[in-house]
Design a protein around this motif. Structure first.
Motif, PDB file in Angstrom:
ATOM      1  N   PHE A   7       0.807  -1.218   0.000  1.00 15.40           N
ATOM      2  CA  PHE A   7       0.000   0.000   0.000  1.00 15.40           C
ATOM      3  C   PHE A   7       0.841   1.269   0.000  1.00 15.40           C
ATOM      4  CE2 PHE A   7      -3.475  -2.813   1.275  1.00 15.40           C
ATOM      5  CZ  PHE A   7      -4.456  -2.346   0.425  1.00 15.40           C
ATOM      6  N   GLY A   8       2.161   1.122   0.030  1.00 16.60           N
ATOM      7  CA  GLY A   8       3.031   2.288  -0.017  1.00 16.60           C
ATOM      8  C   GLY A   8       3.114   3.046   1.297  1.00 16.60           C
ATOM      9  N   VAL A   9       2.882   2.363   2.393  1.00 19.83           N
ATOM     10  CA  VAL A   9       3.015   3.007   3.698  1.00 19.83           C
ATOM     11  C   VAL A   9       4.471   3.393   3.906  1.00 19.83           C
ATOM     12  CG1 VAL A   9       2.781   2.672   6.198  1.00 19.83           C
ATOM     13  CG2 VAL A   9       1.055   1.718   4.647  1.00 19.83           C
ATOM     14  N   ARG A  10       4.667   4.615   4.368  1.00 17.17           N
ATOM     15  CA  ARG A  10       6.009   5.117   4.636  1.00 17.17           C
ATOM     16  C   ARG A  10       6.273   5.091   6.141  1.00 17.17           C
ATOM     17  NH1 ARG A  10       3.285   8.755   1.977  1.00 17.17           N
ATOM     18  NH2 ARG A  10       3.616  10.350   3.572  1.00 17.17           N
ATOM     19  N   PRO A  11       7.510   4.931   6.548  1.00 16.25           N
ATOM     20  CA  PRO A  11       7.823   4.877   7.988  1.00 16.25           C
ATOM     21  C   PRO A  11       7.278   6.069   8.770  1.00 16.25           C
ATOM     22  CG  PRO A  11       9.763   4.276   6.714  1.00 16.25           C
ATOM     23  CD  PRO A  11       8.725   4.747   5.729  1.00 16.25           C
ATOM     24  N   GLU A  12       7.277   7.247   8.153  1.00 18.19           N
ATOM     25  CA  GLU A  12       6.807   8.436   8.865  1.00 18.19           C
ATOM     26  C   GLU A  12       5.289   8.456   9.064  1.00 18.19           C
ATOM     27  OE1 GLU A  12       7.467   9.694   4.530  1.00 18.19           O
ATOM     28  OE2 GLU A  12       8.549   8.493   5.998  1.00 18.19           O
ATOM     29  N   GLN A  13       4.570   7.519   8.452  1.00 19.06           N
ATOM     30  CA  GLN A  13       3.121   7.423   8.655  1.00 19.06           C
ATOM     31  C   GLN A  13       2.758   6.566   9.868  1.00 19.06           C
ATOM     32  OE1 GLN A  13       2.337   6.172   4.490  1.00 19.06           O
ATOM     33  NE2 GLN A  13       0.710   7.711   4.585  1.00 19.06           N
ATOM     34  N   VAL A  14       3.722   5.887  10.441  1.00 18.81           N
ATOM     35  CA  VAL A  14       3.428   4.999  11.559  1.00 18.81           C
ATOM     36  C   VAL A  14       2.933   5.785  12.773  1.00 18.81           C
ATOM     37  CG1 VAL A  14       4.396   3.297  13.153  1.00 18.81           C
ATOM     38  CG2 VAL A  14       4.979   3.193  10.721  1.00 18.81           C
ATOM     39  N   ASP A  15       3.556   6.903  13.094  1.00 20.47           N
ATOM     40  CA  ASP A  15       3.122   7.673  14.263  1.00 20.47           C
ATOM     41  C   ASP A  15       1.724   8.265  14.081  1.00 20.47           C
ATOM     42  OD1 ASP A  15       5.321   7.027  15.837  1.00 20.47           O
ATOM     43  OD2 ASP A  15       6.474   8.751  15.124  1.00 20.47           O
ATOM     44  N   PRO A  16       1.394   8.863  12.931  1.00 20.09           N
ATOM     45  CA  PRO A  16       0.010   9.310  12.748  1.00 20.09           C
ATOM     46  C   PRO A  16      -0.990   8.149  12.838  1.00 20.09           C
ATOM     47  CG  PRO A  16       1.417  10.349  11.114  1.00 20.09           C
ATOM     48  CD  PRO A  16       2.256   9.330  11.828  1.00 20.09           C
ATOM     49  N   TRP A  17      -0.605   6.973  12.310  1.00 20.01           N
ATOM     50  CA  TRP A  17      -1.462   5.785  12.421  1.00 20.01           C
ATOM     51  C   TRP A  17      -1.716   5.468  13.895  1.00 20.01           C
ATOM     52  CZ3 TRP A  17      -1.376   1.112  14.797  1.00 20.01           C
ATOM     53  CH2 TRP A  17      -2.272   0.147  14.350  1.00 20.01           C
ATOM     54  N   LEU A  18      -0.646   5.465  14.686  1.00 20.72           N
ATOM     55  CA  LEU A  18      -0.792   5.164  16.116  1.00 20.72           C
ATOM     56  C   LEU A  18      -1.659   6.187  16.836  1.00 20.72           C
ATOM     57  CD1 LEU A  18       2.708   3.904  17.258  1.00 20.72           C
ATOM     58  CD2 LEU A  18       0.532   2.699  17.479  1.00 20.72           C
ATOM     59  N   ARG A  19      -1.487   7.463  16.525  1.00 21.93           N
ATOM     60  CA  ARG A  19      -2.303   8.494  17.178  1.00 21.93           C
ATOM     61  C   ARG A  19      -3.784   8.292  16.870  1.00 21.93           C
ATOM     62  NH1 ARG A  19       2.171  11.667  15.966  1.00 21.93           N
ATOM     63  NH2 ARG A  19       1.304  12.412  14.016  1.00 21.93           N
ATOM     64  N   LEU A  20      -4.087   8.006  15.605  1.00 20.04           N
ATOM     65  CA  LEU A  20      -5.478   7.794  15.208  1.00 20.04           C
ATOM     66  C   LEU A  20      -6.030   6.502  15.812  1.00 20.04           C
ATOM     67  CD1 LEU A  20      -7.704   9.080  13.508  1.00 20.04           C
ATOM     68  CD2 LEU A  20      -6.886   7.730  11.573  1.00 20.04           C
ATOM     69  N   PHE A  21      -5.213   5.467  15.846  1.00 25.04           N
ATOM     70  CA  PHE A  21      -5.641   4.199  16.431  1.00 25.04           C
ATOM     71  C   PHE A  21      -5.900   4.373  17.933  1.00 25.04           C
ATOM     72  CE2 PHE A  21      -5.164  -0.381  17.533  1.00 25.04           C
ATOM     73  CZ  PHE A  21      -6.130  -0.869  16.672  1.00 25.04           C
ATOM     74  N   GLU A  22      -5.028   5.106  18.605  1.00 31.91           N
ATOM     75  CA  GLU A  22      -5.234   5.348  20.036  1.00 31.91           C
ATOM     76  C   GLU A  22      -6.547   6.091  20.278  1.00 31.91           C
ATOM     77  OE1 GLU A  22      -3.212   7.268  24.032  1.00 31.91           O
ATOM     78  OE2 GLU A  22      -2.181   7.556  22.106  1.00 31.91           O
ATOM     79  N   ALA A  23      -6.813   7.132  19.503  1.00 30.42           N
ATOM     80  CA  ALA A  23      -8.061   7.884  19.666  1.00 30.42           C
ATOM     81  C   ALA A  23      -9.272   6.981  19.457  1.00 30.42           C
ATOM     82  CB  ALA A  23      -8.093   9.064  18.696  1.00 30.42           C
ATOM     83  N   THR A  24      -9.192   6.111  18.465  1.00 29.26           N
ATOM     84  CA  THR A  24     -10.303   5.190  18.185  1.00 29.26           C
ATOM     85  C   THR A  24     -10.493   4.212  19.333  1.00 29.26           C
ATOM     86  OG1 THR A  24      -9.777   5.377  15.827  1.00 29.26           O
ATOM     87  CG2 THR A  24     -11.246   3.599  16.472  1.00 29.26           C
ATOM     88  N   LEU A  25      -9.399   3.633  19.805  1.00 33.58           N
ATOM     89  CA  LEU A  25      -9.495   2.706  20.943  1.00 33.58           C
ATOM     90  C   LEU A  25     -10.125   3.397  22.149  1.00 33.58           C
ATOM     91  CD1 LEU A  25      -6.025   0.934  20.758  1.00 33.58           C
ATOM     92  CD2 LEU A  25      -8.258  -0.084  20.220  1.00 33.58           C
ATOM     93  N   ARG A  26      -9.695   4.600  22.442  1.00 39.57           N
ATOM     94  CA  ARG A  26     -10.196   5.312  23.628  1.00 39.57           C
ATOM     95  C   ARG A  26     -11.664   5.697  23.484  1.00 39.57           C
ATOM     96  NH1 ARG A  26      -6.353   4.711  26.834  1.00 39.57           N
ATOM     97  NH2 ARG A  26      -4.182   5.080  26.317  1.00 39.57           N
ATOM     98  N   ASP A  27     -12.123   5.886  22.250  1.00 34.22           N
ATOM     99  CA  ASP A  27     -13.541   6.189  22.025  1.00 34.22           C
ATOM    100  C   ASP A  27     -14.434   4.961  22.183  1.00 34.22           C
ATOM    101  OD1 ASP A  27     -12.997   8.845  21.586  1.00 34.22           O
ATOM    102  OD2 ASP A  27     -13.184   8.730  19.396  1.00 34.22           O
ATOM    103  N   HIS A  28     -13.871   3.762  22.044  1.00 33.03           N
ATOM    104  CA  HIS A  28     -14.677   2.538  22.047  1.00 33.03           C
ATOM    105  C   HIS A  28     -14.533   1.675  23.294  1.00 33.03           C
ATOM    106  CE1 HIS A  28     -16.298   2.352  17.891  1.00 33.03           C
ATOM    107  NE2 HIS A  28     -15.286   3.170  17.643  1.00 33.03           N
ATOM    108  N   LEU A  29     -13.407   1.762  23.986  1.00 37.03           N
ATOM    109  CA  LEU A  29     -13.094   0.775  25.019  1.00 37.03           C
ATOM    110  C   LEU A  29     -12.888   1.402  26.389  1.00 37.03           C
ATOM    111  CD1 LEU A  29     -10.415  -1.315  23.071  1.00 37.03           C
ATOM    112  CD2 LEU A  29     -12.885  -1.729  23.211  1.00 37.03           C
ATOM    113  N   PRO A  30     -13.087   0.603  27.428  1.00 41.69           N
ATOM    114  CA  PRO A  30     -12.696   1.062  28.756  1.00 41.69           C
ATOM    115  C   PRO A  30     -11.186   1.332  28.768  1.00 41.69           C
ATOM    116  CG  PRO A  30     -13.999  -0.962  28.903  1.00 41.69           C
ATOM    117  CD  PRO A  30     -13.681  -0.739  27.445  1.00 41.69           C
TER     118      PRO A  30
END
Length: 135
Positions: free
Chosen positions: A80-103
């Motif tokens: 998919f052409g993911v670049r190393p510098e996209q990993v941190d934005p991915w993590l930030r968005l994933f964290e926000a999603t987890l916190r919106d859904h889970l205890p």
């Protein structure tokens, strides 16, 4: 609880529907994210992508296999052409999603696992493993 691998208890605690909802919401957010969205522009079947990734996480979080998929995250991210510098934005968005859904405790456990995987993916994207062909 398995203290060595607490993430392996999450599938039983959260259930498939919750894991699938987290993944579906995350990829809806990612599609529209300015850093991540363009990477996913070539996806044509979002329902299949979400189902496949929900199954990946279900397995990783301790669930039983219900699809025959084989997973190689490094290859998929390169495809998919993911670049190393996209990993941190991915993590930030994933964290926000987890916190919106889970205890909070469950979000922390899943996020710790996601961070470890992100480190592996980042390292592989920066230094692809060279595989030698058998003679």
């Amino acid at each position: 609880m398995n203290t060595a691998h607490p993430h392996r208890q999450l599938a039983a605690r959260l259930g498939r529907d919750t894991i699938a909802a987290v993944i579906a919401d995350f990829y809806e957010r990612a599609r529209h994210d300015p850093d991540l969205g363009p990477t996913f522009a070539k996806v044509s079947d979002w329902d299949e992508v979400k189902a496949r990734i929900a199954h990946f996480w279900w397995l990783d979080l301790g669930g039983e296999r219900y699809r025959a998929d084989i997973y190689n995250p490094h290859t998929v991210h390169r495809h998919f052409g993911v670049r190393p510098e996209q990993v941190d934005p991915w993590l930030r968005l994933f964290e926000a999603t987890l916190r919106d859904h889970l205890p909070p405790d469950d979000a922390d456990i899943w996020l710790a696992r996601a961070r470890r995987m992100a480190d592996w993916v980042r390292t592989e994207l920066q230094n692809p493993t060279v595989r030698k062909k058998e003679p």
